[in-house]
Enzyme design. Structure first.
Site, PDB file in Angstrom:
ATOM      1  N   CYS A 371       0.834  -1.199   0.000  1.00 38.73           N
ATOM      2  CA  CYS A 371       0.000   0.000   0.000  1.00 38.73           C
ATOM      3  C   CYS A 371       0.874   1.257   0.000  1.00 38.73           C
ATOM      4  CB  CYS A 371      -0.989  -0.034   1.151  1.00 38.73           C
ATOM      5  SG  CYS A 371      -2.347   1.162   0.942  1.00 38.73           S
ATOM      6  N   HIS A 476      -3.685  -5.078   1.233  1.00 36.10           N
ATOM      7  CA  HIS A 476      -3.381  -5.480   2.602  1.00 36.10           C
ATOM      8  C   HIS A 476      -3.845  -6.919   2.828  1.00 36.10           C
ATOM      9  CE1 HIS A 476      -2.149  -1.591   4.125  1.00 36.10           C
ATOM     10  NE2 HIS A 476      -3.209  -1.026   3.576  1.00 36.10           N
TER      11      HIS A 476
END
Length: 547
Positions: A371, A476
């Site tokens: 991310c 994630h």
């Protein structure tokens, strides 16, 4: 007399609030343990936390954000995640400001001083969410936040005893005894509370005790006599049990960032990574894959690393200066809530040059950016949303440019490795940044369509360097995917001459074993039937006093 439906709603309205004498008293762990203990008894139970402050979120099936701890508690309760179980989430974006998420959706930014009025406006949202859940479940186990007697904050408190008074709920107080001063904390909390809130307290739970319980007898008896409230159990310290699904990076400190202090839950002190004990991890291999995690100041979603904590072929360590990368086989640049600020920190530490040097070495360590970490590895970050800094140069390791834009991407994803369709991948995305790899860049994942209308449109995620050693992804929880994680570690071990002995069971199985362990801990040391009976003293939903 009311209808049969109304009568059912009256019966299905048990609730119990678990508050703490201090922060990190173990509320999160106790709620998870009770949810699973009750679920094992056949009770239809759901968790609830009115307001959480954390940069570790999970994604609900409908694309909403809730605190990661509430997602773990839902798993413990064997119910699906729902934005109602965590109606208000504060995600710190600075020393005195937080992004506010209400019922799963971003709802602006609030500063610490001005949040009081905002909290008052959120009272009906919180109470409605709680009462809605109570109408659907036999018992709701609520978690408080911080200390229950923060008398300077009682007028704006949405989550502790003011909520119990508004909803007509009993509450129990968790006290961490390991840090000392437990009896003073318990009695002081009770004594400081105004009577209207003190009357909601119905008992104490002593947490994280080491030693012979009989040594506490005199103190427990005196506490009961002074307050008129029973001690409902003494929970022993969890020792070397690995705590999975930590809510924030403070919990990860206990595993990896040993130079920092604090904990995200009393009793959640499993010791150093590599020796997790009772979670079922096999013994360490001779030459494990050495994984260095960049210790970003605002690291988010630390449970991305949980699967590596469990792998017997992994030695997980922190990296905060260039020398920490010297012997790494894999470097992880994790997520962050303040991407540009943490990129500044990387540069100040000299880690930017160190990462570039590692990427340039023909047989150097592998690098995985997740991310925000992926965005930092790119060439440019253009951020007018989170930091307001505009165009900021990245590390230039991957051919990617990232633009921050609203609305926030919040979604669950499913797919597979782009280079190997037999290796499945699942996870979730929570981000403002839109990474755009250069034309011809190699993606890491191929994703299934998120919506029926996406069918036929190619969906890919991430970017892989030409030599395959630098990988970026927006997903994630990607390492929860067992085949993907073990392929990645296995490839690194082969390339770097390390040993590889994969985990003998899946990450999902490890989560279940963890929750079952907590349930057994609660069943053995708490009066679970008494707590269930106490929960059923909550007033019926339609009789709640209100704020």
């Amino acid at each position: 007399m009311g209808t049969e439906r109304e009568s059912l709603a009256d019966v299905r309205s048990g609730a119990l609030l678990v508050v703490g004498a201090t922060s990190s008293a173990g509320k999160t762990t106790v709620v998870s343990a009770l949810c699973r203990a009750l679920a094992r008894r056949g009770v239809d139970v759901a968790p609830f936390k009115a307001q959480n402050m954390s940069n570790h979120a999970a994604v609900t099936p409908d694309g909403g954000e809730i605190g990661r701890a509430q997602a773990m508690q839902a798993l413990a309760a064997r119910v699906e995640t729902d934005v109602r179980i965590g109606p208000v989430l504060l995600k710190p974006s600075g020393e005195r400001s937080s992004h506010v998420v209400v019922l799963g959706r971003e709802d602006g930014v609030a500063d610490a001083v001005g949040y009081g009025e905002r909290a008052r406006l959120l009272r009906p949202v919180v109470l409605d969410a709680l009462q809605s859940l109570r109408g659907e479940h036999e018992v709701v186990v609520l978690e408080g936040a911080g200390g229950a007697a923060e008398i300077n904050l009682l007028e704006r408190d949405l989550v502790n005893l003011p909520l119990a008074a508004a909803a007509g709920l009993p509450a129990v107080l968790v006290v961490d005894i390991e840090r000392g001063g437990a009896f003073a904390s318990a009695y002081g909390t009770w004594a400081l509370l105004p009577e209207r809130l003190r009357s909601c307290l119905r008992g104490f739970i002593i947490n994280s005790f080491r030693g012979e319980v009989s040594l506490l007898s005199d103190g427990l008896r005196d506490l009961e006599e002074r307050t008129g409230l029973p001690v409902l159990g003494v929970l022993p310290h969890l020792g070397d049990h690995v705590m999975l699904g930590q809510e924030d990076a403070l919990g990860l400190d206990q595993h990896v960032f040993g130079s920092r202090s604090a904990s995200s839950g009393a009793g959640d002190r499993p010791g150093r990574v590599g020796r997790p004990g009772r979670a079922g991890r096999p013994g360490r291999v001779g030459r494990p894959v050495r994984v260095a995690v960049i210790g970003l100041p605002h690291l988010a979603n630390p449970a991305d690393l949980d699967p590596l904590v469990l792998e017997p072929s992994v030695d997980l360590r922190a990296a905060t200066v260039p020398g920490d990368l010297a012997e790494a086989d894999l470097i992880i640049v994790p997520g962050s809530r303040t991407t540009v600020a943490d990129l500044d920190w990387l540069r100040a530490q000299g880690l930017d040059e160190a990462l570039r040097e590692c990427a340039a070495q023909p047989e150097g360590p592998w690098i995985l950016g997740i991310c925000a970490g992926y965005q930092m590895l790119g060439e440019v970050i253009d951020d007018e949303v989170e930091s307001g800094r505009g165009r900021v140069p990245g590390l230039g390791v991957l051919p990617v440019q990232t633009t921050f834009a609203a609305p926030k991407v919040v979604t669950r994803v499913r797919g597979r490795l782009a280079a190997d369709a037999d290796v499945d991948a699942t996870g979730y995305e929570i981000r403002w940044g839109r990474p755009q790899p250069a034309a011809g860049a190699t993606p890491w994942l191929e994703l299934d369509p998120a919506e029926p209308g996406d069918a036929g449109r190619p969906l890919v995620d991430g970017c892989v360097s030409d030599d395959g050693r630098v990988i970026g992804t927006s997903v994630h929880g990607i390492l929860d995917s067992d085949l993907l994680r073990q392929k990645l570690i296995g490839d690194i071990a082969a390339a770097r001459g390390r040993d590889f002995d994969p985990l003998l069971f899946g990450h999902a199985d490890a989560l279940e074993a963890h929750l079952e362990h907590l349930a057994g801990w609660a069943e053995k040391h708490l009066d679970v039937p008494g707590l269930l009976e106490l929960a059923h003293t909550a007033v019926a939903v339609h009789q709640a006093p209100g704020w």
